[in-house]
Design a protein around this motif. Structure first.
Motif, PDB file in Angstrom:
ATOM      1  N   PHE A 209      49.468  40.726  33.388  1.00 48.38           N
ATOM      2  CA  PHE A 209      48.900  41.624  34.393  1.00 48.38           C
ATOM      3  C   PHE A 209      49.785  42.840  34.643  1.00 48.38           C
ATOM      4  O   PHE A 209      49.292  43.937  34.901  1.00 48.38           O
ATOM      5  CB  PHE A 209      48.603  40.874  35.697  1.00 48.38           C
ATOM      6  CG  PHE A 209      47.186  40.390  35.746  1.00 48.38           C
ATOM      7  CD1 PHE A 209      46.209  41.115  36.406  1.00 48.38           C
ATOM      8  CD2 PHE A 209      46.815  39.230  35.091  1.00 48.38           C
ATOM      9  CE1 PHE A 209      44.896  40.693  36.417  1.00 48.38           C
ATOM     10  CE2 PHE A 209      45.502  38.793  35.100  1.00 48.38           C
ATOM     11  CZ  PHE A 209      44.538  39.528  35.767  1.00 48.38           C
ATOM     12  N   PHE A 210      51.092  42.673  34.539  1.00 47.70           N
ATOM     13  CA  PHE A 210      51.949  43.852  34.665  1.00 47.70           C
ATOM     14  C   PHE A 210      51.743  44.800  33.484  1.00 47.70           C
ATOM     15  O   PHE A 210      51.841  46.020  33.648  1.00 47.70           O
ATOM     16  CB  PHE A 210      53.414  43.442  34.809  1.00 47.70           C
ATOM     17  CG  PHE A 210      53.758  42.963  36.187  1.00 47.70           C
ATOM     18  CD1 PHE A 210      53.611  43.797  37.282  1.00 47.70           C
ATOM     19  CD2 PHE A 210      54.203  41.668  36.405  1.00 47.70           C
ATOM     20  CE1 PHE A 210      53.902  43.361  38.563  1.00 47.70           C
ATOM     21  CE2 PHE A 210      54.495  41.219  37.681  1.00 47.70           C
ATOM     22  CZ  PHE A 210      54.351  42.071  38.764  1.00 47.70           C
TER      23      PHE A 210
ATOM     24  N   ASN B 279      47.646  43.297  40.339  1.00 45.77           N
ATOM     25  CA  ASN B 279      47.008  44.569  40.021  1.00 45.77           C
ATOM     26  C   ASN B 279      47.325  45.543  41.152  1.00 45.77           C
ATOM     27  O   ASN B 279      47.839  45.147  42.201  1.00 45.77           O
ATOM     28  CB  ASN B 279      45.495  44.392  39.781  1.00 45.77           C
ATOM     29  CG  ASN B 279      44.779  43.832  40.993  1.00 45.77           C
ATOM     30  OD1 ASN B 279      44.770  44.447  42.060  1.00 45.77           O
ATOM     31  ND2 ASN B 279      44.168  42.655  40.838  1.00 45.77           N
ATOM     32  N   ILE B 280      47.018  46.795  40.939  1.00 47.91           N
ATOM     33  CA  ILE B 280      47.388  47.834  41.905  1.00 47.91           C
ATOM     34  C   ILE B 280      46.847  47.510  43.298  1.00 47.91           C
ATOM     35  O   ILE B 280      47.436  47.870  44.304  1.00 47.91           O
ATOM     36  CB  ILE B 280      46.835  49.213  41.443  1.00 47.91           C
ATOM     37  CG1 ILE B 280      47.420  49.608  40.088  1.00 47.91           C
ATOM     38  CG2 ILE B 280      47.110  50.289  42.472  1.00 47.91           C
ATOM     39  CD1 ILE B 280      48.844  50.040  40.104  1.00 47.91           C
TER      40      ILE B 280
ATOM     41  N   LEU C 254      50.716  51.987  44.619  1.00 46.23           N
ATOM     42  CA  LEU C 254      51.036  52.758  43.418  1.00 46.23           C
ATOM     43  C   LEU C 254      49.791  53.500  42.933  1.00 46.23           C
ATOM     44  O   LEU C 254      48.662  53.053  43.162  1.00 46.23           O
ATOM     45  CB  LEU C 254      51.546  51.826  42.321  1.00 46.23           C
ATOM     46  CG  LEU C 254      52.935  51.219  42.542  1.00 46.23           C
ATOM     47  CD1 LEU C 254      53.224  50.175  41.476  1.00 46.23           C
ATOM     48  CD2 LEU C 254      54.016  52.287  42.533  1.00 46.23           C
ATOM     49  N   PRO C 255      49.968  54.634  42.249  1.00 52.38           N
ATOM     50  CA  PRO C 255      48.808  55.366  41.718  1.00 52.38           C
ATOM     51  C   PRO C 255      48.107  54.563  40.629  1.00 52.38           C
ATOM     52  O   PRO C 255      48.693  53.657  40.029  1.00 52.38           O
ATOM     53  CB  PRO C 255      49.426  56.649  41.158  1.00 52.38           C
ATOM     54  CG  PRO C 255      50.849  56.303  40.882  1.00 52.38           C
ATOM     55  CD  PRO C 255      51.244  55.295  41.914  1.00 52.38           C
ATOM     56  N   ARG C 256      46.865  54.902  40.358  1.00 54.42           N
ATOM     57  CA  ARG C 256      46.092  54.175  39.345  1.00 54.42           C
ATOM     58  C   ARG C 256      46.732  54.263  37.966  1.00 54.42           C
ATOM     59  O   ARG C 256      46.635  53.334  37.165  1.00 54.42           O
ATOM     60  CB  ARG C 256      44.652  54.716  39.290  1.00 54.42           C
ATOM     61  CG  ARG C 256      43.796  54.221  40.440  1.00 54.42           C
ATOM     62  CD  ARG C 256      42.387  54.794  40.356  1.00 54.42           C
ATOM     63  NE  ARG C 256      41.539  54.207  41.388  1.00 54.42           N
ATOM     64  CZ  ARG C 256      40.755  53.165  41.204  1.00 54.42           C
ATOM     65  NH1 ARG C 256      40.728  52.582  40.019  1.00 54.42           N
ATOM     66  NH2 ARG C 256      40.008  52.684  42.172  1.00 54.42           N
ATOM     67  N   GLN C 257      47.373  55.386  37.674  1.00 56.38           N
ATOM     68  CA  GLN C 257      48.117  55.509  36.422  1.00 56.38           C
ATOM     69  C   GLN C 257      49.572  55.822  36.763  1.00 56.38           C
ATOM     70  O   GLN C 257      49.865  56.806  37.433  1.00 56.38           O
ATOM     71  CB  GLN C 257      47.539  56.593  35.525  1.00 56.38           C
ATOM     72  CG  GLN C 257      48.162  56.571  34.128  1.00 56.38           C
ATOM     73  CD  GLN C 257      47.503  57.549  33.186  1.00 56.38           C
ATOM     74  OE1 GLN C 257      47.408  58.730  33.485  1.00 56.38           O
ATOM     75  NE2 GLN C 257      47.043  57.072  32.038  1.00 56.38           N
TER      76      GLN C 257
ATOM     77  N   ARG D 245      41.423  50.276  36.688  1.00 59.40           N
ATOM     78  CA  ARG D 245      40.026  50.674  36.541  1.00 59.40           C
ATOM     79  C   ARG D 245      39.124  49.784  37.373  1.00 59.40           C
ATOM     80  O   ARG D 245      39.369  48.588  37.505  1.00 59.40           O
ATOM     81  CB  ARG D 245      39.589  50.582  35.068  1.00 59.40           C
ATOM     82  CG  ARG D 245      40.208  51.650  34.168  1.00 59.40           C
ATOM     83  CD  ARG D 245      39.598  53.023  34.440  1.00 59.40           C
ATOM     84  NE  ARG D 245      40.137  54.046  33.553  1.00 59.40           N
ATOM     85  CZ  ARG D 245      41.212  54.770  33.812  1.00 59.40           C
ATOM     86  NH1 ARG D 245      41.903  54.559  34.923  1.00 59.40           N
ATOM     87  NH2 ARG D 245      41.621  55.711  32.973  1.00 59.40           N
ATOM     88  N   THR D 246      38.039  50.378  37.911  1.00 58.25           N
ATOM     89  CA  THR D 246      37.067  49.605  38.684  1.00 58.25           C
ATOM     90  C   THR D 246      36.301  48.666  37.758  1.00 58.25           C
ATOM     91  O   THR D 246      36.083  47.494  38.065  1.00 58.25           O
ATOM     92  CB  THR D 246      36.086  50.548  39.411  1.00 58.25           C
ATOM     93  OG1 THR D 246      36.840  51.473  40.182  1.00 58.25           O
ATOM     94  CG2 THR D 246      35.178  49.763  40.341  1.00 58.25           C
ATOM     95  N   VAL D 247      35.864  49.189  36.597  1.00 61.31           N
ATOM     96  CA  VAL D 247      35.229  48.354  35.583  1.00 61.31           C
ATOM     97  C   VAL D 247      36.319  47.972  34.584  1.00 61.31           C
ATOM     98  O   VAL D 247      36.921  48.837  33.959  1.00 61.31           O
ATOM     99  CB  VAL D 247      34.093  49.114  34.871  1.00 61.31           C
ATOM    100  CG1 VAL D 247      33.474  48.244  33.780  1.00 61.31           C
ATOM    101  CG2 VAL D 247      33.035  49.545  35.877  1.00 61.31           C
ATOM    102  N   PHE D 248      36.588  46.686  34.465  1.00 57.19           N
ATOM    103  CA  PHE D 248      37.780  46.270  33.729  1.00 57.19           C
ATOM    104  C   PHE D 248      37.457  45.290  32.609  1.00 57.19           C
ATOM    105  O   PHE D 248      36.414  44.645  32.593  1.00 57.19           O
ATOM    106  CB  PHE D 248      38.802  45.640  34.681  1.00 57.19           C
ATOM    107  CG  PHE D 248      38.246  44.502  35.495  1.00 57.19           C
ATOM    108  CD1 PHE D 248      38.288  43.205  35.018  1.00 57.19           C
ATOM    109  CD2 PHE D 248      37.678  44.725  36.745  1.00 57.19           C
ATOM    110  CE1 PHE D 248      37.784  42.150  35.756  1.00 57.19           C
ATOM    111  CE2 PHE D 248      37.170  43.675  37.491  1.00 57.19           C
ATOM    112  CZ  PHE D 248      37.221  42.390  37.000  1.00 57.19           C
TER     113      PHE D 248
END
Length: 345
Positions: free
Chosen positions: A242-243, A210-211, A117-120, A253-256
């Protein structure tokens, strides 16, 4: 430690007749768990997971549960989960214990990945994901009675944290911070009695959605799922925080961080509305989401964060737990907004 030596020893215990050619570290760089791609002389490939946190008995128990689940899930989820390698009809695990080192290995068939899935997410992604998770939880519910028994509960994990504070409160910071953690642990144990938990079903839950750890088909149906670090038998709503992050406005996000706000977004409510059409929710389950979030912060960020995350992430998340996450639990989550949107009573 040279973990490749342990991987080789683990494989020799499984099938020494097959020779390893290469061992490649493919671990996610935010986690302390190690994942390796093993290629053999004949170019066959398997995946090895190496862990050294917690108890070996829990590691073995979880992987036997996951394998039983993957073997018993019916269409369309019969190939969703990675299969562990068996020896003598049991999931093969290897334990390396020498001095202070206690390390465990399990082997998997490689997971096929289709579309991420896309990041957003767009609205259609959110709606379809809600429906798919509802169907997946129903499938897990249907096989729960044939799975091995599990020894972990939310209560036992919180009690372990309280014991750790009693034994050495300095590992959690100052006296004030230790008292603050104890306050939230006791609040969690007290609040559990408010929500008629005996009526909640206990099913397999994977929590860390997560994605980056599942893929879907071109029709947005769940296709594969991997990374089982936080697997447990518990209430289905443990998966929901998490969903809420997956479908949130901010996206992957990479930094979460682990803020509670994502559970108040309209995008999460849309996810729940679609889930509810397939797998109806109860008002008390929605109210208990606040306690699920509190448990997640206490157990996975504060109690076990230093084992799950690399040091820089662990320190960041644990500092935020005191400054942001725990203060927000009783202040920023409004279950009634979701209950009204779902038309629950």
């Amino acid at each position: 430690m040279d973990y490749s030596v342990i991987i080789k020893a683990a494989w020799d215990g499984y099938d020494a007749s097959k020779t390893i050619k290469t061992i490649e570290d493919i671990s996610a760089k935010v986690s302390t768990n190690h994942v390796y791609r093993i290629t053999f002389d004949d170019d066959d490939i398997i995946i090895a997971k190496l862990s050294y946190f917690g108890k070996y008995e829990h590691f073995k128990e979880d992987h036997r549960l996951i394998h039983a689940l993957s073997n018993n899930l019916l269409y369309p989820f019969e190939t969703l989960l990675s299969k562990s390698l068996l020896k003598n009809n049991r999931v093969y695990t290897y334990r390396y214990k020498q001095g202070k080192n206690d390390v465990w290995v399990v082997f998997y068939n490689p997971t096929r990945i289709m579309t991420r899935l896309p990041r957003q997410l767009e609205e259609e992604h959110i709606m379809k994901l809600g429906q798919q998770v509802g169907k997946f939880h129903k499938a897990c519910s249907r096989v729960k009675n044939v799975l091995p028994k599990s020894s972990k509960t939310l209560r036992t994990d919180i009690n372990i944290l309280l014991e750790q504070i009693a034994n050495n409160e300095k590992q959690f910071g100052s006296r004030m911070q230790a008292d603050y953690i104890k306050y939230h642990c006791e609040l969690f144990l007290k609040n559990r009695s408010k929500y008629n938990l005996n009526s909640f079903e206990i099913i397999p839950v994977f929590i860390d959605w997560n994605i980056g750890n599942f893929s879907v088909t071109p029709d947005l149906e769940l296709y594969s799922r991997w990374d089982y670090d936080w697997f447990r038998m518990s209430y289905r709503i443990l998966d929901f925080y998490f969903f809420s992050r997956v479908v949130s406005t901010i996206g992957d996000r990479t930094v979460f961080s682990y803020v509670i706000d994502t559970m108040m977004e309209d995008r999460f409510i849309l996810f729940l509305q679609e889930y509810h059409k397939v797998n109806p929710l109860k008002a008390d389950e929605i109210r208990f989401l606040k306690e699920v979030y509190r448990f997640f912060i206490l157990n996975y960020v504060i109690k076990d964060g230093k084992y799950f995350f690399h040091e820089q992430y662990a320190k960041k998340l644990q500092a935020e737990a005191f400054d942001i996450y725990l203060p927000s639990v009783d202040r920023d989550f409004n279950a009634e907004k979701i209950i009204d949107a779902l038309k629950l009573t």
